[in-house]
Enzyme design. Structure first.
Site, PDB file in Angstrom:
ATOM      1  N   ASP A 484       0.835  -1.433   0.009  1.00  0.00           N
ATOM      2  CA  ASP A 484       0.030  -0.185   0.209  1.00  0.00           C
ATOM      3  C   ASP A 484       0.871   1.365  -0.033  1.00  0.00           C
ATOM      4  O   ASP A 484       2.098   1.250   0.281  1.00  0.00           O
ATOM      5  CB  ASP A 484      -0.789  -0.101   1.269  1.00  0.00           C
ATOM      6  N   ASP A 554     -10.570   2.299  -3.523  1.00  0.00           N
ATOM      7  CA  ASP A 554     -11.128   1.963  -2.161  1.00  0.00           C
ATOM      8  C   ASP A 554     -12.711   1.876  -2.183  1.00  0.00           C
ATOM      9  O   ASP A 554     -13.298   1.529  -1.256  1.00  0.00           O
ATOM     10  CB  ASP A 554     -10.765   2.962  -1.103  1.00  0.00           C
TER      11      ASP A 554
HETATM   12  C1  DGJ Z   1      -5.812   1.781   1.664  1.00  0.00           C
HETATM   13  C2  DGJ Z   1      -6.135   0.688   0.999  1.00  0.00           C
HETATM   14  O1  DGJ Z   1      -6.646   1.023  -0.322  1.00  0.00           O
HETATM   15  C3  DGJ Z   1      -7.251  -0.084   1.668  1.00  0.00           C
HETATM   16  O2  DGJ Z   1      -7.793  -1.373   1.113  1.00  0.00           O
HETATM   17  C4  DGJ Z   1      -6.619  -0.508   3.019  1.00  0.00           C
HETATM   18  O3  DGJ Z   1      -5.645  -1.480   2.833  1.00  0.00           O
HETATM   19  C5  DGJ Z   1      -6.023   0.480   3.875  1.00  0.00           C
HETATM   20  N1  DGJ Z   1      -5.350   1.367   3.042  1.00  0.00           N
HETATM   21  C6  DGJ Z   1      -5.278   0.163   5.199  1.00  0.00           C
HETATM   22  O4  DGJ Z   1      -4.811   1.109   5.746  1.00  0.00           O
END
Ligand code: DGJ
Length: 749
Positions: A484, A554
């Site tokens: 991430d 997301d």
């Molecule tokens: C952003 C990601 O896109 C989410 O899926 C998740 O992993 C969060 N970060 C976790 O902090």
């Protein structure tokens, strides 16, 4: 030649012989790169496309042709530098250069701009030599007076005709040269005013919006100044000619830049109606001190041409990514069905909680269990812990092993979330190394999500990041990392190096990121990696060369996802597009949808589940189990097949439909969505594409129903010409069907 050409096109249209390796098909296409010494014309031919340029009378490289393949014996006239216009537009400006330095009288976008130690800022590049090796061409150019050389590299992909272009700039003088702008390539299109540009825009949780605008005089800039690819624009473009171009017909030129740092693509219609597309490093805040004897390499800018509309352009990119870009190319394994804990638990991960979710995930057929954020350091929320990559003792008193063993005992493999490039100021790492982050000395350090960006360009930071990941992978049986990256840059200073070298951070950071990924993959070849950046903030052909899948957004609302996924597929294959089934009502829009609807939306890509399974009812588990089993039967087709966007969800459309066709055309899968019925109108009849007209296909419903009079079996031509009626009414409805030919002998289908 015309017949041969038609055959190539026919094959292209049906997606038969194009694939190199993917899905078990063998490569049958070839490419040629030829230099005609008499006319000084370079010509690249592959997969029904010709790309040509020549050395003009001034020694410049001049674009001559890019489009549908022309006859083998067709003669392309030698390049001639174009005339200037009055005293205002010089020949440098009016000539369609392959790669122009800012010098002479160039007023259009340069590919290269440099300053020399003596104050000279003039660069005029001319041809020196070239070499052709198989599918690679290198043309050396040099400044007219100074020892600054540029090697232009061209590679061609035989299966798609996609040309990859990049430049290597070498300083053979004995003083440093400051590179102020460096593109990978300029692509030129024929003069004209009837072009339109498509590009992708977005923001966090709202990525992949397809835009279309006429190309008018002036310049459109697509870019990221953020240090990484960014949600705002994606480094992809497509240009259509004429009003007639649509999803499946017309001329389309497209390109994508393989770079995960700040980038820039300019699309220009100049005063002579010449169209130019230039792309590479973003010149904003850019400066690279090129020492004597050193080289600067640009990213690769890929470009392709489709004579069959933007639908075929997308399919070409999909095939290219699967067969040539991805780490597992040319035969990427199908993505496993994943469970991810993020939306269920957020940071509140515990051994018992994860084990409970894992049991439930295994019961519905999940193949990979991924624990997301929250397992390390003092990570209770997003205020602390990033940078401290030890297992949190309160949450996992015995380390990760018991959970990993449990996941394995349930027949799944184990994946883990990491965010290696970031640090919370509230962390042991930052307390020990406050100088490791991007910063300007003595200036505020802007936080985003309470975190700062580690300066990966630093050798010590690179070593730290590699070694903690290497340790993690060496001491735990981890099959997958979700990598991430949750903010963009601010104050991008690098105080440890001299002021005139600091801006190299834009390049060195990304090169070190790529280096870490490359070394990790080499040392831990069993580990797959996902690129995630708060959703789809780091998706490009550069990161895709080192990661196996991406998280497009997301936003997990299954209805919003239809548009997000539609936009995504213009540039990237569904084979890397992760899509989770989450809870309803969804947190984004508070929209309520059925479990089946959520599954069918996610089954258009690489299926995952991200719901809180502890709250599911027996009926939800039953539906999930059926859907996952059905998905496994069609995933090869969905992930590696040819995608047809039959009805777009964009522009307020009430319906949307996609179809995926297996490469051997033995199976097709249709996903149909109805957003809300109005006035009792029936669902539009669906006309399939890409089937073998001669073969017979049996239709069966994965979910939902077709009209009662639908035949059980019919020829490919029937399904394509007559079409199929879907029996669907109501709001937020979804149905899916598969079409299997009698030749479908693949047991997994
Ligand atoms: C952003 C990601 O896109 C989410 O899926 C998740 O992993 C969060 N970060 C976790 O902090």
């Amino acid at each position: 030649m015309r017949l041969q050409h038609w055959l190539t096109r026919a094959v292209l249209g049906f997606g038969m012989t194009m694939l190199i390796g993917v899905g078990g098909m063998q490569a049958q296409s070839s490419a040629t790169i030829h230099f005609d010494a008499a006319s000084k014309v370079f010509r690249i031919d592959a997969a029904g496309t010709t790309y040509a340029f020549g050395i003009n009378d001034a020694g410049q490289l001049q674009s001559l042709y890019w489009g549908e393949q022309i006859g083998k014996d067709d003669h392309l006239s030698a390049a001639h530098r174009m005339a200037g216009v009055a005293s205002f537009d010089s020949a440098e400006t009016t000539t369609p250069n392959e790669y122009a330095g800012w010098g002479g009288g160039l007023f259009v976008e340069p590919a290269l701009k440099a300053s020399f130690a003596d104050g000279n800022r003039d660069v005029v590049l001319t041809y020196v030599s070239h070499s052709i090796r198989g599918n690679e061409l290198t043309v050396r150019m040099k400044d007219v007076s100074l020892a600054l050389t540029v090697d232009l590299h061209y590679t061609v992909n035989p299966g798609t005709g996609i040309v990859g272009r990049s430049a290597v700039i070498t300083n053979d003088t004995n003083t440093p040269i400051t590179i102020e702008q460096a593109a990978a390539a300029t692509w030129n299109l024929p003069h004209g005013t009837d072009y339109s540009l498509r590009y992708l825009t977005g923001r966090w949780a709202g990525e992949w919006n397809l835009q279309k605008q006429n190309i008018l005089p002036g310049m459109t800039v697509l870019e990221s100044r953020r240090g990484s690819t960014g949600h705002q624009n994606n480094p992809w473009f497509a240009i259509e000619r004429g009003e007639q171009a649509d999803e499946e017909s017309g001329d389309v030129w497209f390109g994508a830049l393989a770079w995960s740092g700040s980038w820039r693509i300019t699309v220009e219609q100049d005063q002579l109606q010449q169209i130019r597309i230039t792309g590479g490093y973003n010149s904003f805040d850019f400066s690279y001190k090129l020492l004597p004897g050193k080289q600067l390499q640009t990213p690769i800018f890929y470009g392709g041409y489709s004579h069959h509309g933007i639908g075929e352009a997308s399919r070409m990119l999909h095939r290219f990514e699967l067969s040539s870009i991805l780490p597992q190319a040319p035969m990427p394994k199908p993505r496993p069905v994943v469970y991810n804990s993020w939306e269920a638990t957020e940071f509140a991960v515990t051994e018992a909680g994860q084990e409970s979710l894992a049991e439930k995930a295994a019961s519905i057929g999940v193949e990979r269990f991924v624990m997301d954020d929250g397992w390390f350091g003092q990570r209770k929320d997003d205020h602390a812990g990033l940078g401290d990559w030890y297992v949190n003792q309160q949450k996992f008193p015995n380390g990760l092993k018991p959970l990993i063993d449990k996941v394995h005992s349930l027949g799944m493999d184990f994946g883990l979330w990491v965010e290696p490039e970031m640090v919370n100021p509230d962390s042991d790492l930052y307390r020990k190394h406050p100088d490791w982050v991007l910063n300007f000395t003595g200036r505020p350090r802007s936080e985003a999500r309470n975190q700062l960006v580690l300066n990966l360009a630093r050798k010590d930071v690179r070593e730290y990041v590699f070694s903690f990941l290497d340790d993690l992978l060496s001491h735990n049986q981890i099959a997958f990392l979700k990598w991430d990256y949750n903010r963009n840059w601010s104050e991008p200073g690098w105080p440890a190096v001299a002021p005139d070298e600091q801006k190299a951070v834009y390049i060195e950071y990304v090169n070190n990121l790529y280096g870490i990924l490359r070394e990790l993959r080499a040392k831990h070849p069993q580990v797959e990696i996902e690129s995630c950046s708060g959703g789809g903030g780091r998706v490009d052909l550069g990161i895709l060369g080192l990661t196996d899948e991406v998280w497009p957004s997301d936003n997990t609302d299954p209805f919003d996802r239809l548009r997000i996924q539609d936009g995504f597929t213009y540039a990237y294959t569904p084979g890397v597009m992760m899509a989770w089934v989450t809870d309803s009502p969804n947190w984004v829009n508070e929209r309520t949808t059925s479990v089946a609807y959520r599954f069918l939306s996610s089954m258009q890509g690489s299926l995952g589940v991200g719901a809180n399974l502890d709250k599911w009812q027996p009926a939800d588990f039953a539906t999930a189990k059926e859907m996952i089993a059905a998905y496994k039967q069609v995933r090869e087709t969905v992930q590696h097949g040819s995608l047809y966007r039959l009805i777009s969800p964009r522009d307020g459309s009430e319906a949307s439909v996609t179809e995926s066709v297996a490469l051997d055309r033995s199976q097709a899968v249709l996903f149909t969505f109805l957003h809300s019925s109005q006035m009792g109108y029936p669902f539009p009849r669906v006309f399939l594409r890409g089937l073998d007209p001669q073969q017979r296909y049996r239709i069966s419903a994965i979910h939902g129903a077709m009209a009662k009079d639908t035949p059980v079996e019919a020829s490919g031509s029937y399904w394509m010409a007559h079409g199929v009626d879907v029996a669907m009414r109501g709001d937020m409805q979804a149905a899916a069907f598969r079409f299997d030919s009698s030749s479908n002998t693949n047991p997994s289908r």
